[in-house]
Write a protein that holds these residues in place. Structure first.
Motif, PDB file in Angstrom:
ATOM      1  N   GLN A 221      -7.141  19.269   1.978  1.00 38.27           N
ATOM      2  CA  GLN A 221      -8.274  19.843   1.245  1.00 38.27           C
ATOM      3  C   GLN A 221      -8.381  21.347   1.479  1.00 38.27           C
ATOM      4  O   GLN A 221      -8.628  22.111   0.558  1.00 38.27           O
ATOM      5  N   ILE A 222      -8.175  21.770   2.740  1.00 34.80           N
ATOM      6  CA  ILE A 222      -8.242  23.209   3.060  1.00 34.80           C
ATOM      7  C   ILE A 222      -7.128  23.955   2.325  1.00 34.80           C
ATOM      8  O   ILE A 222      -7.344  25.022   1.757  1.00 34.80           O
ATOM      9  N   LYS A 223      -5.926  23.361   2.335  1.00 38.88           N
ATOM     10  CA  LYS A 223      -4.771  24.024   1.708  1.00 38.88           C
ATOM     11  C   LYS A 223      -4.787  23.857   0.193  1.00 38.88           C
ATOM     12  O   LYS A 223      -3.962  24.439  -0.510  1.00 38.88           O
ATOM     13  N   LYS A 224      -5.691  22.996  -0.308  1.00 38.67           N
ATOM     14  CA  LYS A 224      -5.792  22.707  -1.744  1.00 38.67           C
ATOM     15  C   LYS A 224      -4.483  22.139  -2.294  1.00 38.67           C
ATOM     16  O   LYS A 224      -4.041  22.487  -3.386  1.00 38.67           O
ATOM     17  N   THR A 225      -3.830  21.251  -1.535  1.00 33.58           N
ATOM     18  CA  THR A 225      -2.656  20.539  -2.061  1.00 33.58           C
ATOM     19  C   THR A 225      -3.145  19.212  -2.645  1.00 33.58           C
ATOM     20  O   THR A 225      -4.315  18.857  -2.492  1.00 33.58           O
ATOM     21  N   SER A 226      -2.240  18.466  -3.262  1.00 38.35           N
ATOM     22  CA  SER A 226      -2.652  17.170  -3.828  1.00 38.35           C
ATOM     23  C   SER A 226      -2.207  16.020  -2.929  1.00 38.35           C
ATOM     24  O   SER A 226      -2.167  14.875  -3.368  1.00 38.35           O
ATOM     25  N   ASP A 227      -1.862  16.344  -1.705  1.00 37.69           N
ATOM     26  CA  ASP A 227      -1.405  15.290  -0.789  1.00 37.69           C
ATOM     27  C   ASP A 227      -2.525  14.297  -0.497  1.00 37.69           C
ATOM     28  O   ASP A 227      -3.697  14.662  -0.408  1.00 37.69           O
ATOM     29  N   VAL A 228      -2.089  13.048  -0.307  1.00 35.12           N
ATOM     30  CA  VAL A 228      -3.025  11.994   0.045  1.00 35.12           C
ATOM     31  C   VAL A 228      -2.632  11.452   1.410  1.00 35.12           C
ATOM     32  O   VAL A 228      -1.448  11.387   1.758  1.00 35.12           O
ATOM     33  N   SER A 229      -3.632  11.065   2.166  1.00 32.57           N
ATOM     34  CA  SER A 229      -3.396  10.515   3.486  1.00 32.57           C
ATOM     35  C   SER A 229      -3.877   9.067   3.477  1.00 32.57           C
ATOM     36  O   SER A 229      -4.959   8.769   2.981  1.00 32.57           O
TER      37      SER A 229
ATOM     38  N   VAL B 196      -2.882   1.829  -5.642  1.00 27.21           N
ATOM     39  CA  VAL B 196      -2.603   2.806  -6.701  1.00 27.21           C
ATOM     40  C   VAL B 196      -3.912   3.441  -7.180  1.00 27.21           C
ATOM     41  O   VAL B 196      -4.016   4.669  -7.321  1.00 27.21           O
ATOM     42  N   GLU B 197      -4.920   2.619  -7.359  1.00 29.09           N
ATOM     43  CA  GLU B 197      -6.220   3.141  -7.824  1.00 29.09           C
ATOM     44  C   GLU B 197      -6.849   4.072  -6.787  1.00 29.09           C
ATOM     45  O   GLU B 197      -7.360   5.140  -7.115  1.00 29.09           O
ATOM     46  N   ALA B 198      -6.802   3.626  -5.546  1.00 32.14           N
ATOM     47  CA  ALA B 198      -7.434   4.417  -4.475  1.00 32.14           C
ATOM     48  C   ALA B 198      -6.713   5.754  -4.285  1.00 32.14           C
ATOM     49  O   ALA B 198      -7.351   6.795  -4.089  1.00 32.14           O
ATOM     50  N   VAL B 199      -5.380   5.723  -4.353  1.00 30.79           N
ATOM     51  CA  VAL B 199      -4.593   6.947  -4.179  1.00 30.79           C
ATOM     52  C   VAL B 199      -4.895   7.919  -5.318  1.00 30.79           C
ATOM     53  O   VAL B 199      -5.070   9.128  -5.101  1.00 30.79           O
ATOM     54  N   ALA B 200      -4.987   7.389  -6.526  1.00 32.10           N
ATOM     55  CA  ALA B 200      -5.267   8.247  -7.670  1.00 32.10           C
ATOM     56  C   ALA B 200      -6.638   8.910  -7.527  1.00 32.10           C
ATOM     57  O   ALA B 200      -6.818  10.108  -7.773  1.00 32.10           O
TER      58      ALA B 200
ATOM     59  N   ALA C 258       0.828  -1.214   0.000  1.00 39.04           N
ATOM     60  CA  ALA C 258       0.000   0.000   0.000  1.00 39.04           C
ATOM     61  C   ALA C 258       0.860   1.261   0.000  1.00 39.04           C
ATOM     62  O   ALA C 258       0.595   2.206  -0.751  1.00 39.04           O
ATOM     63  N   THR C 259       1.918   1.275   0.816  1.00 33.57           N
ATOM     64  CA  THR C 259       2.740   2.497   0.879  1.00 33.57           C
ATOM     65  C   THR C 259       3.518   2.710  -0.414  1.00 33.57           C
ATOM     66  O   THR C 259       3.878   3.845  -0.735  1.00 33.57           O
ATOM     67  N   ALA C 260       3.739   1.641  -1.148  1.00 34.19           N
ATOM     68  CA  ALA C 260       4.471   1.791  -2.416  1.00 34.19           C
ATOM     69  C   ALA C 260       3.684   2.644  -3.410  1.00 34.19           C
ATOM     70  O   ALA C 260       4.243   3.175  -4.359  1.00 34.19           O
ATOM     71  N   ALA C 261       2.382   2.791  -3.164  1.00 36.81           N
ATOM     72  CA  ALA C 261       1.556   3.593  -4.070  1.00 36.81           C
ATOM     73  C   ALA C 261       1.609   5.081  -3.728  1.00 36.81           C
ATOM     74  O   ALA C 261       0.998   5.903  -4.412  1.00 36.81           O
ATOM     75  N   LEU C 262       2.310   5.438  -2.657  1.00 35.95           N
ATOM     76  CA  LEU C 262       2.329   6.832  -2.200  1.00 35.95           C
ATOM     77  C   LEU C 262       3.575   7.580  -2.669  1.00 35.95           C
ATOM     78  O   LEU C 262       4.617   6.974  -2.951  1.00 35.95           O
TER      79      LEU C 262
END
Lengths: 419, 322, 324
Positions: B132-140, B219-223, B52-56
């Motif tokens: 989301q507030i900062k409008k970055t593309s980071d994923v958690s 990978v799908e979920a992160v995208a 899972a972390t490999a998709a980040l």
């Protein structure tokens, strides 16, 4: 300055005493305390006989190792004697009968005098032992008590009282140099000047104070010139005018309040303020049952209920308080005079004297202080003090504000005396 | 479906080898009385965290549980720092203050192991809200177990994430046990991803012992999260072969069940997938390299100094430090 | 200076800080469209949009936990928890999360503010009337402020939002309509950790929190009539405590009354009392007196609720006790 009265010696000179054994009973401020021997030995000398009164600081007696080695004057303890009316476990150094030869063993058991941290600190800084400081009725020494003690000590060393004066009950007790205002205290019916002690301790020695005794009260065994308020006031005025006191501030409690009202109106006296605690004279009601019951009572069982009626918190009426009152009522002269006063001033449970008009005419600043739980004289009488007087109601307080809430009364007194 | 490159498979295989060696080394040290407190090993579950972390991206974030060794290593923490932390050494990535359950590294995007069961779930939602507030593309990405799935905050967090379309991936590492209690005694349904529908998010089940399958789902979920389409729940079915912790007395897991899952060892599955691609000698060389690295790291960790205590004054209750 | 209500001062603080720093955002129950049940966030959603001012589901436990990690990753959340009685729901986020990371992961910052309001006097019953100050003030790593005046409400909220540590702000439902002058300066803040002397006095120090400061002020007036000069100190910050101010006041008066609307046993007043004992014992001339809620639930009916709440008379009586 405060005083103690020796009530009883339990040992005769020459008798052996064991450490912890009761040697002498003393009394002050309506409380008696047994003083235990701080060390074993022989009671070598009694310095203050029974019923004599001495200022705090006097040596009451000497315990020596043996009678064969009578103590020399130089062996008298450096630490002055003291009385400890309520504090448990007086420190051995505090005991009035101190061991004479240095070899005499003193107990080394640690003892504790209840004391506020601040008071402890002040005492330590002044090099005073807590045990030497009289413990007030609250059972705990506060800063004001230490300060009062220090003021007393200073005064004593500056002008020691002549020996003869110590025992005469109505002699003035000045606690401050001449510059300080002189406050004169007059106790109530059945009381004596020791009743003011809790209040005096709270005054931090701010003023010179003079506690006077009414005829037929305490050690004043004289009869009044007349059995009315005027007669009582005359007697007090006589004491005050013996030598010119200059300006005075009057404080009177209950019957003493009525006396104070008349004194404030007396042109011979220079009265600067008048503080009345639950005074007689402002209305007809008074608790006749109390008057009758108290006058008749001669033993603890009959006195205690009436004493409890005097206060809001009955726990203030300790066994010591009761016993001291009983002892004060064993003098037949005193009792007889009081009986006369009671029947003249409070016939049939009524106050015979109305001093409202006199009070209203006074130009002297006046405060009237009344406990909201007073059961002897109705607190409503305070409303009759007139438009000029400041009136203060004390919650959770009965007929003895100066005993029950002395700090508050002290505050109010400072206010009026300084204004 | 994303097609995995050989290189990606090799990288994940190496990471899984290291994690397994770490867990085995910790087991040995525990038996020798050289570890401190309970240690929660993830033997047999490595494929979930590593896949899972490999998709980040390095800039993304994870939150994890008390059983997070594979997640730490997968997200890029140095194995020496992690190992030293577990051993309470001054060189540990948290200076020995945190221990193995609470490792965190803001720079690496590891917002912590979390030993309050379920607490990693709102933690991940909070990071996603921040993005989301900062409008970055980071994923958690959130790792949690089937035990944590039964908490109230799991429901609250997923509800909010679905409602606000937060960029978060919920990875349910379903190892069948909440401490000693089997999932069948904790939930009326075996497949917890069924719940995803209630939060308006996709729920997918993958073989948690197949690193490639986990990776592809992640990978799908992160995208999807990165695009702003909201959260996904990935239910990775796996099994806890070494018990709850090193303090676990055992006895509640069926021996036959353990044996069955051991046959499905994620390292074996990964080996089998790589064998036709790179051959046995290369795989053997990888294993040897990993063993050598682990031996050297172990030696260094054991020799590392212990930390010295310093009072932490920023949390003093008084304005003046006393 | 502008005359405004306490709630308006908070609103102004939020508005100014949201303009100043785009990473500040607000979330909580009923705060956006409705403007908050106490109207503190009125108009802010219209001004800053529904992303930065969010209505939330009723999920306090999760919202607080989200504030922790959101704050760690670059935003400054301000979370409104409608009643302090719901603080128990957010304690995991405070105690097990927010309180530990600054120490464990040195270098992280958690600039979030949790606003809530507590206290009785509004007939809200046993689940909506408590002051649970001690629960939050107990936690190392969490700052706790409790402003009484509108100016302090604004200044402390702005300071809290700018702070790098978690701050819990305890408001009081009976304070929202208090009106007073509030500074207009955009950079006006009130330093966290500084007490305020409300009334100077000589005889006894009354240390009070939140609405109890107003009752203590009234008590000082009652005491003044008796010739007792009481000093009233508004602690303003419950943690970290302004110990120098406490010590200085006790060094002057030597008597202390501590007043807090929470429960007595293990309460905030108990901590104050112990702190005074720890740090000013030798200045004390009487035991520290505590005025608190009795150890029982807050009742509903007016005479019952009035009976349990600390008030000026009870505070004055305690002060007199220290002087007797």
């Amino acid at each position: 300055m405060e005083a103690v009265v020796v009530r009883a010696w339990h040992k005769k000179p020459g008798e052996p005493v064991a450490q912890g054994e009761t040697v002498v009973t003393i009394e002050t401020a309506k409380a008696a305390t047994d003083i235990e021997a701080p060390a074993s030995g022989v009671l070598a000398e009694i310095r203050v006989p029974t019923d004599d009164e001495v200022p705090i600081g006097a040596v009451l007696g000497i315990i020596a190792d043996t009678m064969a080695e009578p103590p020399k004057q130089a062996d008298a303890p450096a630490i002055p004697a003291s009385e400890q009316p309520r504090c448990p476990e007086p420190s051995p150094e505090a005991a009035p009968a101190a061991p004479a030869p240095p070899s005499s063993p003193l107990t080394s058991a640690p003892v504790r005098v209840p004391c506020s941290p601040l008071a402890r600190r002040i005492a330590a800084a002044a090099g005073v032992k807590l045990a030497d400081i009289p413990c007030p009725a609250r059972g705990r020494i506060r800063a004001a008590d230490v300060q009062a003690f220090l003021a007393t000590r200073k005064n004593t060393s500056a002008a020691p009282l002549p020996p003869g004066q110590a025992g005469s009950g109505h002699m003035p007790y000045a606690t401050q140099p001449e510059a300080a205002p002189l406050v004169v205290f007059i106790h109530g019916f059945g009381g004596d000047r020791h009743g003011w002690n809790p209040l005096l301790r709270c005054l931090d020695g701010s003023f010179r104070t003079l506690t006077l005794e009414l005829p037929g009260h305490g050690s004043n065994k004289a009869s009044p010139s007349a059995y009315d308020i005027g007669g009582l006031a005359d007697s007090i005025a006589g004491l005050l005018t013996q030598q010119d006191k200059g300006a005075i501030h009057l404080v009177g409690h209950s019957l003493g309040g009525a006396v104070a009202i008349l004194l404030a109106a007396d042109p011979r006296l220079d009265v600067r303020s008048l503080t009345l605690l639950a005074p007689v004279g402002l209305g007809p009601e008074i608790d006749g049952a109390f008057i009758n019951g108290f006058v008749a009572a001669r033993q603890a069982a009959s006195i205690a209920p009436w004493l409890r009626r005097l206060v809001h918190d009955p726990s203030l009426v300790t066994d010591a308080f009761v016993n001291a009152t009983v002892r004060a009522r064993t003098d037949s002269t005193v009792c007889e005079i009081q009986q006369h006063i009671a029947s003249a001033l409070f016939p049939d449970g009524t106050q015979a004297n109305d001093l409202r008009a006199t009070l209203h005419r006074l130009a002297v600043p006046t405060k009237v202080i009344w406990g909201e739980s007073d059961r002897i004289i109705p607190v409503q009488h305070a409303r009759n003090a007139g438009p000029m007087a400041a009136v203060h109601f004390l919650p959770d307080t009965g007929h003895l504000p100066h005993l029950e809430t002395p700090a508050m009364v002290a505050h109010l007194l400072r206010q009026i005396v300084r204004s | 479906m994303t097609v995995l490159s050989v290189d990606e498979r090799v990288v994940m295989h190496k990471r899984m080898l290291l994690v397994r060696l770490l867990e085995e080394e910790l087991g040995t040290l525990h038996k020798a009385g050289k570890t401190r407190g309970p240690i929660h090993r993830c033997d047999g579950q490595e494929a979930v965290g590593i896949g899972a972390t490999a998709a980040l991206l390095p800039s993304d974030f994870i939150t994890t549980t008390h059983r997070g060794h594979a997640h730490y290593i997968g997200k890029g923490l140095d194995i020496y720092g992690v190992f030293a932390e577990i051993m309470g050494k001054a060189d540990g990535c948290c200076g020995g203050r945190a221990g193995h359950m609470l490792i965190g590294d803001l720079e690496a995007g590891v917002i912590g192991g979390n030993a309050i069961v379920g607490a990693s779930i709102p933690a991940a939602s909070g990071i996603a809200l921040s993005a989301q507030i900062k409008k970055t593309s980071d994923v958690s990405m959130c790792f949690f177990g089937d035990g944590a799935a039964q908490t109230g905050i799991c429901h609250e967090s997923m509800n909010i994430a679905g409602l606000w379309k937060l960029p978060v991936v919920f990875v349910l590492e379903h190892n069948q046990y909440g401490l000693t209690v089997h999932q069948s005694v904790q939930s009326p349904v075996a497949d917890l991803s069924l719940r995803a529908r209630g939060y308006a998010m996709p729920g997918v089940i993958v073989d948690g012992n197949d690193v490639a399958a986990v990776y592809q789902a992640a990978v799908e979920a992160v995208a999807r999260a990165r695009k702003g389409d909201g959260p996904t729940m990935i239910e990775a079915k796996t099994y806890r072969v070494e018990g709850f912790s090193t303090s676990d007395m055992g006895g509640y897991q069926d021996a036959e069940e353990i044996a069955r899952w051991k046959k499905r060892d994620p390292l074996q599955i990964s080996y089998d997938a790589l064998l036709p691609l790179i051959g046995a000698p290369a795989l053997q060389a990888m294993a040897d390299d990993a063993a050598r690295e682990m031996a050297s790291v172990t030696q260094k960790v054991l020799a590392a100094p212990l930390p010295e205590f310093e009072l932490f004054t920023p949390s003093s209750p008084y304005v003046e430090v006393l | 200076m502008t005359m405004m209500r306490y709630a308006e001062a908070l609103n102004q603080a939020l508005r100014e800080e949201m303009h100043r720093d785009p990473s500040v955002f607000l979330f909580g129950e009923d705060i956006a469209r409705y403007g908050g049940v106490f109207k503190v966030t009125r108009g802010l959603m219209d001004e800053f949009g529904a992303s930065r001012v969010r209505d939330t589901p009723i999920s306090e436990q999760t919202l607080a936990a989200m504030a922790v990690t959101a704050a760690m990753t670059g935003t400054r959340p301000v979370l409104e928890i409608m009643y302090a009685d719901f603080v128990p729901l957010v304690l995991d986020a405070l105690i097990n999360q927010a309180a530990i990371y600054e120490y464990l992961w040195q270098g992280v910052q958690m600039p979030f503010v949790l606003r809530t309001q507590g206290g009785g006097g509004a007939g809200a019953g046993a689940q909506h009337s408590k002051a649970l100050d001690s629960l939050v003030a107990h936690i190392p790593g969490i700052k706790v402020v409790a402003p009484v005046t509108p100016a302090d409400a604004k200044g402390l909220l702005k300071a809290a939002i700018r702070d790098s540590q978690p701050v819990v702000m305890l408001e009081h439902k009976l304070l929202y309509n208090q009106r007073a002058e509030v500074p207009d300066d955009l950079d006006f803040t009130v330093e966290i950790g500084k007490a305020r002397t409300v009334v100077e006095g000589r005889d006894v120090s009354i240390f009070a929190t939140s609405r109890m400061v107003l009752e203590s002020q009234k008590a000082a007036e009652l005491l003044a009539r008796d010739g007792i000069s009481a000093e009233v100190i508004d602690l303003r910050t419950l943690r970290p405590l302004d110990l120098p101010a406490i010590k200085a006041s006790i060094a002057k008066t030597h008597n202390a009354v501590v007043v807090n609307e929470g429960w007595r046993f293990c309460g905030y007043a108990a901590e104050l009392s112990a702190t005074i004992m720890d740090h000013a014992f030798h200045e004390l001339d009487s035991p520290v007196a505590r005025v608190t809620l009795p150890d029982m639930p807050v009742p509903y009916s007016e005479p019952l609720e009035t009976a349990v709440l600390p008030n000026a008379e009870k505070i004055a009586a305690a002060a007199r006790l220290t002087l007797s």
